[in-house]
Design a protein around this motif. Structure first.
Motif, PDB file in Angstrom:
ATOM      1  N   PRO A  45      40.437  40.808 -32.115  1.00  0.00           N
ATOM      2  CA  PRO A  45      40.354  39.548 -31.373  1.00  0.00           C
ATOM      3  C   PRO A  45      41.323  39.537 -30.189  1.00  0.00           C
ATOM      4  O   PRO A  45      42.494  39.898 -30.325  1.00  0.00           O
ATOM      5  N   TYR A  71      31.168  36.721 -26.491  1.00  0.00           N
ATOM      6  CA  TYR A  71      32.423  36.050 -26.849  1.00  0.00           C
ATOM      7  C   TYR A  71      32.695  34.929 -25.836  1.00  0.00           C
ATOM      8  O   TYR A  71      33.588  35.052 -24.983  1.00  0.00           O
ATOM      9  N   GLN A  73      34.214  32.243 -25.760  1.00  0.00           N
ATOM     10  CA  GLN A  73      35.511  31.576 -25.684  1.00  0.00           C
ATOM     11  C   GLN A  73      36.553  32.394 -24.933  1.00  0.00           C
ATOM     12  O   GLN A  73      37.574  31.853 -24.509  1.00  0.00           O
ATOM     13  N   ARG A 125      39.005  26.962 -26.754  1.00  0.00           N
ATOM     14  CA  ARG A 125      39.038  27.121 -28.212  1.00  0.00           C
ATOM     15  C   ARG A 125      39.081  25.768 -28.908  1.00  0.00           C
ATOM     16  O   ARG A 125      38.366  25.527 -29.886  1.00  0.00           O
ATOM     17  N   HIS A 128      35.735  24.191 -28.688  1.00  0.00           N
ATOM     18  CA  HIS A 128      34.813  24.841 -29.633  1.00  0.00           C
ATOM     19  C   HIS A 128      35.027  24.325 -31.043  1.00  0.00           C
ATOM     20  O   HIS A 128      34.064  24.049 -31.771  1.00  0.00           O
ATOM     21  N   GLN A 132      32.316  22.360 -33.329  1.00  0.00           N
ATOM     22  CA  GLN A 132      31.898  22.794 -34.656  1.00  0.00           C
ATOM     23  C   GLN A 132      32.012  21.652 -35.666  1.00  0.00           C
ATOM     24  O   GLN A 132      31.141  21.468 -36.519  1.00  0.00           O
ATOM     25  N   TYR A 408      40.783  27.673 -38.260  1.00  0.00           N
ATOM     26  CA  TYR A 408      40.212  27.966 -36.948  1.00  0.00           C
ATOM     27  C   TYR A 408      41.044  28.983 -36.163  1.00  0.00           C
ATOM     28  O   TYR A 408      40.550  29.612 -35.241  1.00  0.00           O
ATOM     29  N   GLN A 462      33.860  26.393 -40.136  1.00  0.00           N
ATOM     30  CA  GLN A 462      34.443  27.690 -39.786  1.00  0.00           C
ATOM     31  C   GLN A 462      33.764  28.855 -40.504  1.00  0.00           C
ATOM     32  O   GLN A 462      34.038  30.016 -40.196  1.00  0.00           O
ATOM     33  N   GLU A 465      32.060  31.796 -38.452  1.00  0.00           N
ATOM     34  CA  GLU A 465      32.995  32.699 -37.790  1.00  0.00           C
ATOM     35  C   GLU A 465      33.686  33.597 -38.813  1.00  0.00           C
ATOM     36  O   GLU A 465      33.868  34.804 -38.581  1.00  0.00           O
ATOM     37  N   ASN A 468      31.160  36.249 -40.002  1.00  0.00           N
ATOM     38  CA  ASN A 468      30.947  37.288 -38.995  1.00  0.00           C
ATOM     39  C   ASN A 468      32.134  38.238 -38.927  1.00  0.00           C
ATOM     40  O   ASN A 468      31.970  39.451 -38.738  1.00  0.00           O
ATOM     41  N   TRP A 469      33.345  37.693 -39.079  1.00  0.00           N
ATOM     42  CA  TRP A 469      34.533  38.559 -39.084  1.00  0.00           C
ATOM     43  C   TRP A 469      34.507  39.511 -40.269  1.00  0.00           C
ATOM     44  O   TRP A 469      34.828  40.701 -40.130  1.00  0.00           O
ATOM     45  N   GLN A 499      25.201  31.181 -41.834  1.00  0.00           N
ATOM     46  CA  GLN A 499      24.968  32.421 -41.090  1.00  0.00           C
ATOM     47  C   GLN A 499      23.488  32.773 -41.097  1.00  0.00           C
ATOM     48  O   GLN A 499      22.915  33.142 -40.079  1.00  0.00           O
TER      49      GLN A 499
END
Length: 657
Positions: A45, A71, A73, A125, A128, A132, A408, A462, A465, A468-469, A499
């Motif tokens: 990141p 990406y 953000q 951020r 965002h 969310q 977050y 969250q 995200e 996905n991480w 997801q």
């Protein structure tokens, strides 16, 4: 730590910029071309990217456009000669590039621009995060600025206030809630006060500060006094206090400085009862309950009715909690908990909460609010449990919000790690792969159990995200093991239903696999039974597409949700993971063994494998082998391991066979 990615095909420029930014306290990553830059971003990141414009293969314009797409953000800047300025104007106008930095650069000015870029990142951020919240939360939310003007709202807020998004935008809280003056609104927004009660059109709302940052705040609305149409139109309770009268009653007792109790009794599952026996019969039951409550408190206290089948009783001259409990038991004794209606036996139950005054509040509204908060928290508790308000309840609520906020930022602060719990072939005792599990250590909260933070992430948005991480980090491990020539067995990765619902989830996952050189057969995606059943048709289509792409699929926590198993014939899954709760008494209960045997037989008939979680005893493992179970995992076989311990176990297991 603030991370900057530098992209330039001239090494001496990379080195000069790296020295300058490191001295300024930034963590710096470098890439000599666009392809390497994208590989770095896939695993690490970053917040700011500074790219040269003229580079071979893919120039800075194409790179920043791709970064902006993947990406959004990240804050990107172009560093190039002034001759390229006209070429990057479109990037600046489109918001793809934040600034144009000219070569040769002035060190002081460049550092100022980089600082501005990080401020821009934090702003994006924060926006965002608020977005969310607004998208994912089922609760009514208003986004407001420090002056109390509404910036945005979600559909739940528009519905509860009966105003459109356009009508809410730009309105002040003082306009929406006339009893809330502008000064009071601004003080609430500027303070850390968790709760505030306001009024609009004779209805009371609870304000809860959901999220706050420098640019805006999110306020959750909780309607406290909405009367159901059923009760509002038909039930006549002339001797019962309304909410305004109740607050006045509490304030009068507070003025006398006597100790007293405020008790909430909420009739449970009233709507379900109305569905079963009919609205008219439910009204009759409700009136019977109200009459019984009136008789039971006569001469001992005052009864109020608020909304949603919630009664409140004020008991004056109460000196101890044991006395409150006895009063509650006496009241409930007067209510016949079993009602025979049209040949159907209806079981009545109450959620009970209470507060002791003046210890639990110094104003009528505050005490009532505390009791209602406690009642909501106890709504699924045992019927024989009477919950008292505690300041820690508000503290827990505040901690939830703080933990949600920390989630977050946890990825960019490198607070997450992965561990691997091996899965074993029951017949051969060989390791067949592992399940990837997420662990979180936060400096303020310490080690936080997934049982705590995963539900928060699912509720507050969250989870996508995080999911996905986990996928990308797992792919990174698999790729590293392949490069090192180590044993590479499939990894099972948990997948959120949110997801799965993303239209670009499959494409993005396949792209990430390709970037790391991983084939889909090395990945098993797990989704819970309950999540699949929330939208069976859509889940079936998405799972079919994933399986067509080459992924193995598993139903996780099988056995905890749905009694009908017909849906399994429709789902394109390879594996059923039986929840640990189904095998707790496996070694001593013949019925459990029979049930599990039927599950295994059914799965095998559908060409599915069965994995049993939570195996903790040798006897459980022996029985699973006799029943024909395919795979098992649990502390008997191995606890979750870090990377090095997992690889060592793989090596030992391979040498033993």
């Amino acid at each position: 730590m603030n991370k900057v990615l530098l992209v330039d095909d001239e090494i001496y420029i990379l080195k000069a910029l790296e020295r300058l930014l490191r001295r300024a306290g930034y963590q710096v990553l470098t890439a000599e071309n666009a392809e390497l830059a994208l590989q770095i971003l896939a695993t690490t990141p970053c917040q700011v990217v500074i790219s040269d414009y003229r580079m071979p293969d893919m120039n800075g314009s194409a790179l920043l456009k791709q970064i902006n797409k993947q990406y959004p953000q990240l804050v990107c800047m172009i560093l190039s000669g002034y001759a390229d300025f006209n070429a990057v104007i479109d990037l600046l106008n489109a918001g793809v590039a934040f600034r144009f930095l000219q070569k040769p650069w002035d060190d002081t000015q460049l550092l100022i621009e980089v600082e501005h870029a990080f401020h821009r990142y934090k702003s994006k951020r924060a926006e965002h995060i608020r977005t969310q919240f607004l998208i994912s939360s089922p609760e009514p939310l208003l986004e407001v600025c420090d002056r109390g003007l509404v910036l945005r709202s979600n559909s739940a807020a528009q519905q509860i206030l009966q105003l459109s998004a356009a009508e809410l935008m730009g309105a002040s809280l003082a306009q929406l809630f006339p009893d809330l003056c502008q000064d009071k609104a601004e003080r609430f927004l500027a303070s850390e006060q968790a709760l505030l009660v306001v009024t609009r059109k004779a209805r009371d709302y609870e304000f809860v500060m959901q999220k706050a940052d420098q640019e805006a705040k999110l306020i959750k609305l909780q309607l406290l006094d909405e009367l159901p149409p059923l009760v509002d139109s038909t039930v006549n309770l002339p001797l019962v206090l309304n909410q305004t009268e109740l607050i006045q009653e509490i304030d009068n007792l507070l003025y006398s400085e006597d100790i007293f109790a405020v008790v909430s009794l909420q009739l449970r599952d009233f709507n379900l009862m109305a569905d079963i026996i009919g609205i008219q019969e439910a009204e009759n039951v409700f009136e019977t309950v109200a009459d019984a409550l009136l008789k039971s408190v006569a001469g001992h206290g005052r009864l109020a009715y608020l909304a949603n089948e919630q009664f409140v009783i004020v008991f004056p001259n109460i000196t101890s909690e044991s006395a409150v409990h006895q009063k509650i038991l006496d009241v409930l004794h007067h209510i016949d908990g079993r009602q025979l209606v049209r040949g159907k036996m209806i079981q009545l139950g109450f959620t009970v909460a209470y507060a002791m005054a003046p210890e639990d509040g110094r104003a009528g509204k505050a005490i009532l609010n505390n009791v209602l908060l406690t009642s909501r928290l106890n709504s699924k508790g045992r019927l024989d449990f009477f919950m008292r308000y505690s300041a820690s309840l508000t503290a827990n609520r505040k901690q939830h919000l703080q933990m949600s906020e920390a989630l977050y930022h946890a990825i960019e602060r490198d607070e997450f790690t992965l561990v691997f719990q091996p899965k074993w072939d029951v017949a051969t005792q060989r390791i067949t792969g592992a399940e990837v599990l997420l662990r979180w250590f936060n400096p303020n909260f310490g080690n936080i159990s997934p049982a705590v933070f995963i539900p928060i992430a699912e509720q507050d948005g969250q989870i996508v995200e995080l999911g996905n991480w986990v996928l990308k980090r797992s792919f990174q491990y698999l790729a590293a093991w392949q490069r090192q020539g180590l044993p590479v067995l499939p990894l099972a990765i948990n997948m959120s239903v949110l997801q799965l619902q993303k239209p670009d989830f499959i494409a993005n996952t396949l792209q990430a696999l390709h970037q790391h050189g991983i084939v889909p057969s090395l990945v098993q995606l797990e989704v819970t039974e309950t999540a699949v059943m929330e939208n069976l048709d859509n889940s079936t289509q998405q799972l079919a597409a994933l399986r067509h792409a080459g992924f193995s699929l598993a139903i996780d926590d099988f056995g905890t949700g749905y009694s009908s198993l017909a849906y399994l014939t429709r789902l394109p899954v390879d594996t059923l993971k039986v929840d640990r709760s189904l095998i707790i008494d496996l070694d001593g209960n013949l019925s459990t063994q029979t049930m599990l045997q039927n599950i295994i037989r059914m799965a095998h008939d559908l060409q599915q494998k069965v994995v049993v979680e939570g195996v903790e005893t040798a006897e459980q493992l022996h029985i699973l082998a006799q029943l024909g179970c395919d795979q098992a995992q649990g502390f008997l076989l191995s606890k979750p391991l870090n990377e090095s311990d997992y690889l060592e176990l793989l090596s030992v297991n391979a040498s033993d066979h």
